[in-house]
Design an enzyme around this catalytic site. Sequence first.
Site, PDB file in Angstrom:
ATOM      1  N   GLY A  48       0.782  -1.230   0.000  1.00 23.61           N
ATOM      2  CA  GLY A  48       0.000   0.000   0.000  1.00 23.61           C
ATOM      3  C   GLY A  48       0.811   1.276   0.000  1.00 23.61           C
ATOM      4  O   GLY A  48       0.261   2.354   0.238  1.00 23.61           O
ATOM      5  N   GLY A  49       2.117   1.186  -0.274  1.00 26.50           N
ATOM      6  CA  GLY A  49       2.946   2.382  -0.332  1.00 26.50           C
ATOM      7  C   GLY A  49       3.433   2.860   1.023  1.00 26.50           C
ATOM      8  O   GLY A  49       4.533   3.399   1.140  1.00 26.50           O
ATOM      9  N   GLN A 126      -1.757   0.158   7.702  1.00 25.77           N
ATOM     10  CA  GLN A 126      -2.689  -0.434   6.727  1.00 25.77           C
ATOM     11  C   GLN A 126      -3.633  -1.392   7.462  1.00 25.77           C
ATOM     12  O   GLN A 126      -4.231  -1.009   8.463  1.00 25.77           O
ATOM     13  CB  GLN A 126      -1.928  -1.144   5.610  1.00 25.77           C
ATOM     14  N   MET A 179      -1.743  -5.044  -3.072  1.00 24.81           N
ATOM     15  CA  MET A 179      -3.152  -5.410  -3.084  1.00 24.81           C
ATOM     16  C   MET A 179      -3.666  -5.552  -4.518  1.00 24.81           C
ATOM     17  O   MET A 179      -4.342  -6.511  -4.860  1.00 24.81           O
ATOM     18  CB  MET A 179      -3.981  -4.359  -2.335  1.00 24.81           C
ATOM     19  N   GLY A 180      -3.346  -4.577  -5.364  1.00 26.90           N
ATOM     20  CA  GLY A 180      -3.831  -4.593  -6.733  1.00 26.90           C
ATOM     21  C   GLY A 180      -3.303  -5.747  -7.557  1.00 26.90           C
ATOM     22  O   GLY A 180      -3.895  -6.116  -8.575  1.00 26.90           O
ATOM     23  N   ALA A 245      -2.521   5.872 -15.228  1.00 28.09           N
ATOM     24  CA  ALA A 245      -3.952   5.613 -15.454  1.00 28.09           C
ATOM     25  C   ALA A 245      -4.727   6.893 -15.691  1.00 28.09           C
ATOM     26  O   ALA A 245      -5.704   6.906 -16.456  1.00 28.09           O
ATOM     27  CB  ALA A 245      -4.532   4.860 -14.256  1.00 28.09           C
ATOM     28  N   SER A 267      -2.888   3.112  -5.197  1.00 27.11           N
ATOM     29  CA  SER A 267      -2.818   3.514  -3.777  1.00 27.11           C
ATOM     30  C   SER A 267      -3.389   4.922  -3.607  1.00 27.11           C
ATOM     31  O   SER A 267      -2.762   5.824  -3.032  1.00 27.11           O
ATOM     32  CB  SER A 267      -1.367   3.455  -3.294  1.00 27.11           C
ATOM     33  N   LEU A 275       0.622   8.762  -8.609  1.00 22.93           N
ATOM     34  CA  LEU A 275       1.448   9.563  -9.515  1.00 22.93           C
ATOM     35  C   LEU A 275       0.602  10.590 -10.276  1.00 22.93           C
ATOM     36  O   LEU A 275      -0.270  10.216 -11.063  1.00 22.93           O
ATOM     37  CB  LEU A 275       2.165   8.652 -10.513  1.00 22.93           C
ATOM     38  N   CYS A 411      -9.517 -18.589   2.254  1.00 23.99           N
ATOM     39  CA  CYS A 411     -10.805 -18.899   1.643  1.00 23.99           C
ATOM     40  C   CYS A 411     -11.887 -18.189   2.448  1.00 23.99           C
ATOM     41  O   CYS A 411     -11.679 -17.843   3.607  1.00 23.99           O
ATOM     42  CB  CYS A 411     -11.078 -20.406   1.582  1.00 23.99           C
TER      43      CYS A 411
END
Length: 560
Positions: A48-49, A126, A179-180, A245, A267, A275, A411
Site C-alpha cells: 500500500g505504499g 494499513q 493489493m492490486g 492511469a 494507492s 502519480l 478462503c
Amino acid sequence: MSGPRPVRAPRGTELSARGWQQEAALRMLQNNLDPEVAEHPDKLVVYGGTGKAARDWRSFDAMVRTLTTLKQDETMLVQSGKPVGVMQTHEWAPRVLIANSNLVGDWANWEEFRRLEALGLTMYGQMTAGSWIYIGTQGILQGTYETFAAVAAKLHSRGKGVGGTLAGTITLTAGLGGMGGAQPLAVTMNDGVAICIDCDPRAIERRIEHRYLDVKADNLQHALQLAVEARDQRKPLSIGLLGNAAELLPQMLADGAPIDIVTDQTSAHDPLAYLPVGIDFADMAAYAAEKPADFTQRARESMAKHVEAMVGFMDAGAEVFDYGNSIRGEAQLAGYQRAFAFPGFVPAYIRPLFAEGKGPFRWAALSGDPRDIAATDKAILDLFPENESLARWIKLAGERVHFQGLPARICWLGYGERDKAGERFNEMVADGTLKAPLAIGRDHLDCGSVASPYRETEAMKDGSDAIADWPLLNAMVNVASGASWVSLHHGGGVGMGRSIHAGQVTVADGTALAGEKIRRVLTNDPGMGVIRHVDAGYERADEVAAERGVRIPMREGEGE
C-alpha cells in the site's frame, strides 16, 4: 545490525521463543518483511505504499527480542509499530496487543498524521501489514475472485459473459502493487481478460515473475490488440501496461476502447502514493517528499480525471465499481461532482456474504512446508463438500497461486464454518498430520470488524456507515475469547479519517487450550458480522442468527 537487512521467518519446528503462541507472532512479523512478501522491505513497508510492520528498525529489533523472551502469562503492547511495554496477564490473554495510527477525530487527517510520523511518534499500519498476518498478494486474491465472480453473474443476467464467467469480456483496471496485484489473476480465474495499468515497471515485472500477471504490452495499442484477440477466442489473459492511469483511461474512453468492466486499485487512499499527470515516476518520491502539499493537490486533480473517465465508461454501458481505495473521495476533494456516480464493491457485490458472517479466513504454515497447506486444503474440502464455489477456489488456488514467504491459504468461510476449520487444523497439528502449528487470521476486509464508509460499511441499510463502535467491540470480544494477538487500526486501505478496523490471529498449536480458544474466537469473530448486519436491518442476517443460534437481545422476548 540495526539498519535494513533481509528478513525471513524461520522454518521448521525449532523454537526461538518460549512457546508456539509467541513463536507464531515472531514468525509472522518476520514473514511480513520477507523480500518475497513486502513491497519495500528495507523501509519496513509491506504494501500500500505506506503500510508498515514496524515503526523503525530499532523497534523491529526490540519486538523480536521481546517475543523471544515473552512468557506464557505476559502480553507485549505495541503502539504504532513500537513495543512500549510488557504486562503480566494470563494464559488466555493475547500475547500481543497492537494499536496502529489511531488519532482523535479532529486530528485524524493525513497532514496531522504525517507531522506526527515525522516526529517518530506513529506509523501507518494499513490492515494486515501492521497486524502481522499479511500473506502476500494471495491474501486479497479470493476476495477479488469472489467480487469478479459476482460481477460475472451480474453481467450474465444482462447477456454478457459466457456461462456466468467473465469469458468474452475485457476488464480495465490500474494498480499492481501488494493489493492490486490480485486483480489480473482474479479476472483470469474467472475466465476473463484484464488490462492492468501501472506506472512502476518493477510492479509489472514482479507480478509476471509471481505468475499473477501473464504478459506485458509494448504500448496501449498492443495491449488492446492482445485483449481483443484473447476476448474473441474466449481465452483468459492478463496484460500489464506501463503508464499513468489518469492519462490512459481518458484516452481509451475517447478512442472508444471495447471495455466491459472498469475498477481501480491504485494507492489512491494516500495522495502521496498516486502519480500525478506530468510527473515522471522516477521523480515521484523526491517530489512527494519535498512538496507534499503541491503533490497532493496535483495527485487529486489527476484522480479526478481518472474517476471522470471511469464514470464515462459507466455512461457508455460498462460495469464500473470502486475497489475500496478512496479514489472517489479524493476525486471529490478535487472538485469532481460525479465522483460517487458508481458504487463501491461491497454494497454492489459482497454485502450478502457479510450478512451471513462470511469473510476472508486465512492461515499460514509456520513449518514453511507447502505440504502442510496441501493437507489443510484437503481438510477444507472434506469439511464442506457441498460448497462448490469453495471447492473450485481451493482447486484453482492449489494450481495457480504462487506462495510468497511462508506457505499460506485463504478462503471465505462464514459463521459456523470457521470454528470447524480451526478445530480440525488444531487436531491435525496434535496428531502430526501437520509438521508445525498454523497461524489462523483474516483480512480486516471483514463482515463485522470494520467501520469504513467508503468500503466495508458503505451504504448500510440503516445509515450506520460511520458507527465505529463495531470494530472496538470486535477487538474486545477477540481479546476476551482468547485470540493470540489482536490489533486495532485507523485508516486501512482508505486513508486517515475514513476507517477504524480490528484484526485477530489465533494459533493452532495442537494443545487442548488452543482448541478451546479457537472454538471461541472463530465463533465470536464472524458472529460479530451477523449481529452487525442484524442490527442494520438485513433480513438474511436475521435468518442466519435464528438458524444458527446467535443470541440477539433485542429479539429475545419479542412477541411473547
